[in-house]
Each structure stands twice: as C-alpha cells, then as structure tokens.
Write a protein that holds these residues in place. Sequence first.
Motif, PDB file in Angstrom:
ATOM      1  N   TYR A  78      65.034  83.326  31.301  1.00  0.00           N
ATOM      2  CA  TYR A  78      64.577  82.154  30.546  1.00  0.00           C
ATOM      3  C   TYR A  78      63.497  81.384  31.304  1.00  0.00           C
ATOM      4  N   ALA A  79      63.722  81.216  32.612  1.00  0.00           N
ATOM      5  CA  ALA A  79      62.849  80.340  33.390  1.00  0.00           C
ATOM      6  C   ALA A  79      61.481  80.941  33.657  1.00  0.00           C
ATOM      7  N   SER A  80      61.401  82.249  33.816  1.00  0.00           N
ATOM      8  CA  SER A  80      60.166  82.874  34.272  1.00  0.00           C
ATOM      9  C   SER A  80      58.926  82.490  33.456  1.00  0.00           C
ATOM     10  N   PRO A  81      58.930  82.634  32.126  1.00  0.00           N
ATOM     11  CA  PRO A  81      57.707  82.314  31.382  1.00  0.00           C
ATOM     12  C   PRO A  81      57.398  80.822  31.312  1.00  0.00           C
ATOM     13  N   LEU A  82      58.367  79.997  31.620  1.00  0.00           N
ATOM     14  CA  LEU A  82      58.180  78.545  31.558  1.00  0.00           C
ATOM     15  C   LEU A  82      57.605  77.975  32.843  1.00  0.00           C
ATOM     16  N   LEU A  83      57.810  78.676  33.953  1.00  0.00           N
ATOM     17  CA  LEU A  83      57.421  78.162  35.267  1.00  0.00           C
ATOM     18  C   LEU A  83      55.967  78.462  35.604  1.00  0.00           C
ATOM     19  N   LYS A  84      55.345  77.497  36.277  1.00  0.00           N
ATOM     20  CA  LYS A  84      54.057  77.744  36.911  1.00  0.00           C
ATOM     21  C   LYS A  84      54.267  78.682  38.099  1.00  0.00           C
TER      22      LYS A  84
ATOM     23  N   SER B 190      54.182  78.624  31.289  1.00  0.00           N
ATOM     24  CA  SER B 190      53.681  78.282  32.629  1.00  0.00           C
ATOM     25  C   SER B 190      53.365  76.800  32.777  1.00  0.00           C
ATOM     26  N   GLU B 191      54.166  75.946  32.174  1.00  0.00           N
ATOM     27  CA  GLU B 191      53.870  74.513  32.141  1.00  0.00           C
ATOM     28  C   GLU B 191      54.697  73.693  33.121  1.00  0.00           C
ATOM     29  N   PHE B 192      55.806  74.227  33.610  1.00  0.00           N
ATOM     30  CA  PHE B 192      56.736  73.411  34.378  1.00  0.00           C
ATOM     31  C   PHE B 192      56.735  73.773  35.866  1.00  0.00           C
ATOM     32  N   ASP B 193      56.841  72.730  36.703  1.00  0.00           N
ATOM     33  CA  ASP B 193      56.944  72.934  38.146  1.00  0.00           C
ATOM     34  C   ASP B 193      58.354  73.343  38.544  1.00  0.00           C
ATOM     35  N   MET B 194      59.322  72.987  37.720  1.00  0.00           N
ATOM     36  CA  MET B 194      60.718  73.254  38.056  1.00  0.00           C
ATOM     37  C   MET B 194      61.536  73.365  36.779  1.00  0.00           C
ATOM     38  N   VAL B 195      62.487  74.270  36.796  1.00  0.00           N
ATOM     39  CA  VAL B 195      63.471  74.400  35.719  1.00  0.00           C
ATOM     40  C   VAL B 195      64.844  74.230  36.342  1.00  0.00           C
ATOM     41  N   THR B 196      65.689  73.399  35.727  1.00  0.00           N
ATOM     42  CA  THR B 196      67.041  73.192  36.232  1.00  0.00           C
ATOM     43  C   THR B 196      68.064  73.627  35.185  1.00  0.00           C
ATOM     44  N   ALA B 197      69.235  73.984  35.660  1.00  0.00           N
ATOM     45  CA  ALA B 197      70.327  74.356  34.757  1.00  0.00           C
ATOM     46  C   ALA B 197      71.639  74.166  35.487  1.00  0.00           C
ATOM     47  N   ARG B 198      72.621  73.656  34.770  1.00  0.00           N
ATOM     48  CA  ARG B 198      73.948  73.439  35.365  1.00  0.00           C
ATOM     49  C   ARG B 198      74.990  74.027  34.426  1.00  0.00           C
ATOM     50  N   ALA B 199      75.651  75.111  34.892  1.00  0.00           N
ATOM     51  CA  ALA B 199      76.753  75.718  34.137  1.00  0.00           C
ATOM     52  C   ALA B 199      76.357  76.050  32.703  1.00  0.00           C
TER      53      ALA B 199
END
Length: 251
Positions: free
Chosen positions: A164-170, A145-154
């Motif tokens: 992947y993104a869910s537990p990392l996002l605020k 829960s530390e990041f405001d945004m997660v990005t990924a390209r291909a």
Amino acid sequence: MIDNADNRRLLSRLASDYEIELEDWQCATMLRHLDLLVEANSKMNLTRITEPYDAIVRHDIDSLLLLPTIQRLGMPNKAIYLDMGTGGGFPGIPLGIASGMRGLLIDSVQKKVAAVEGFLEQLALHDQLSAQACRAEELAKHRSSEFDMVTARAVAEMHVLVEYASPLLKLGGYLIVSKAKIKEEELALGDLTAEIVGLRRVSRETYELPNDLGHREIIAYEKVAKSKVKLPRNTGMAKHKPIVSLGDNAK
C-alpha cells in the motif's frame, strides 16, 4: 471527562518516560480528542477503550511511540504524512499534535471519517490535518509519490502495508508501522515484498506500554527505489494475492 489537570500531568509523565516531551497545550488537545472520541462512541463503534487511564495509554501513548523513530529518521516538521486506517484518529491526530507535521488521515469507513473530521474541526486542527474516506489503493492512483511518511497502527499484515505504502511514498520517504507481537514469518514476508516494491527495512524498535498494557514494535521501511511491479494493484489484491510468498524465497 478525561481532559483535566491530573490527566494532563499523567500524559506528560508517561510520554516523558519514553523521552517524548509534551507541552501542556499538546496534552490538553490530545485529552480533548479522547473526550470527543468517547462522546462519539456512544453513537457509533469507534473504540472499546474508554476508561481514562487505558485510553491515555492505549490511544495516545501507543500512538506517540512512533515519534522516537520518526525523529531518529530525521523527518522535518514540514513533512507531510498519511495515516492509513486511522479509525478514531490514531495515530494520526496525536502525531500531528506532537510533531506539527501536516497530515491526511484515511479510513475506508465513511462514518469514522465523518467523526474524525468533526474532531479536527473542534480541536482547531483542520488547517493542519484532514480526513478522507478512501482506500489506500484508490488514493495512490491520484496522489502518487506525494507523502514523506506513511503510518499505520494495527491495520493489516506487513506485506499488505508495504505494498500500500510504496506508490504513495516519495523516494526517501518512510513507512512506519506499529504492531503488537509480530510473527517472524509476517516480518519476513514484509521484507520480501519490500524488495520488490522498492522499500527496505531500516529499523525495528520494541516497547512495553505502561502497567502491562501491551508490547509494541515500531518497524520502519524506507522507499529506496521504484517498484519492480506496477502499483497500485486493484483493491483487495494485496491482501488476497500477495506479490510474493515465503515459498518463493526458498526456491
């Protein structure tokens, strides 16, 4: 050399076509990144796109296409983002240059991360951006829960990226993904997975790269609730054992 006055003007003009305004120093820094990438590519496989025009479009413009969505979602300049599967630094480095946001760029391949660390140092971005060799599942164990945004390209299929993104996002943070032509089945499975892990799709934008160099879809999910299942799961499970299937939705 890609970084020259003509190519700076080219990058600025191409970005402006998508209502993305860049200052000359931002164009210069992005093009210097491309020069470093091509130089490093002679020693390791970072990209197959090295011709100047194609590199400007398919690396920098392609990365910058996330910006209009980021701006519409109201992400502040002080936001902290995570770029998953950054490879040679895309979209993480161009986004950092254009937005001023702080970011962490991760990749599972140590050699790629070492190259990106060198790029950040030579571009004088090391106080704003950092790179780390790790997998998203492992990072989530100690940076939850530390990041405001997660990005990924291909990087991976949508349901994998959502997990992947869910537990990392605020809470209130966003996953923003760049895809080529995405199949509706992949998007549907991503949406089903999102419902379980606390995300909700909030936008889907489509673009065409200049000179017929590709179709892009920028898809955003917002973290709206806690996950209904415990995350992160063990490495590889998101890909090989999806949380949900399209068949489950039909039952």
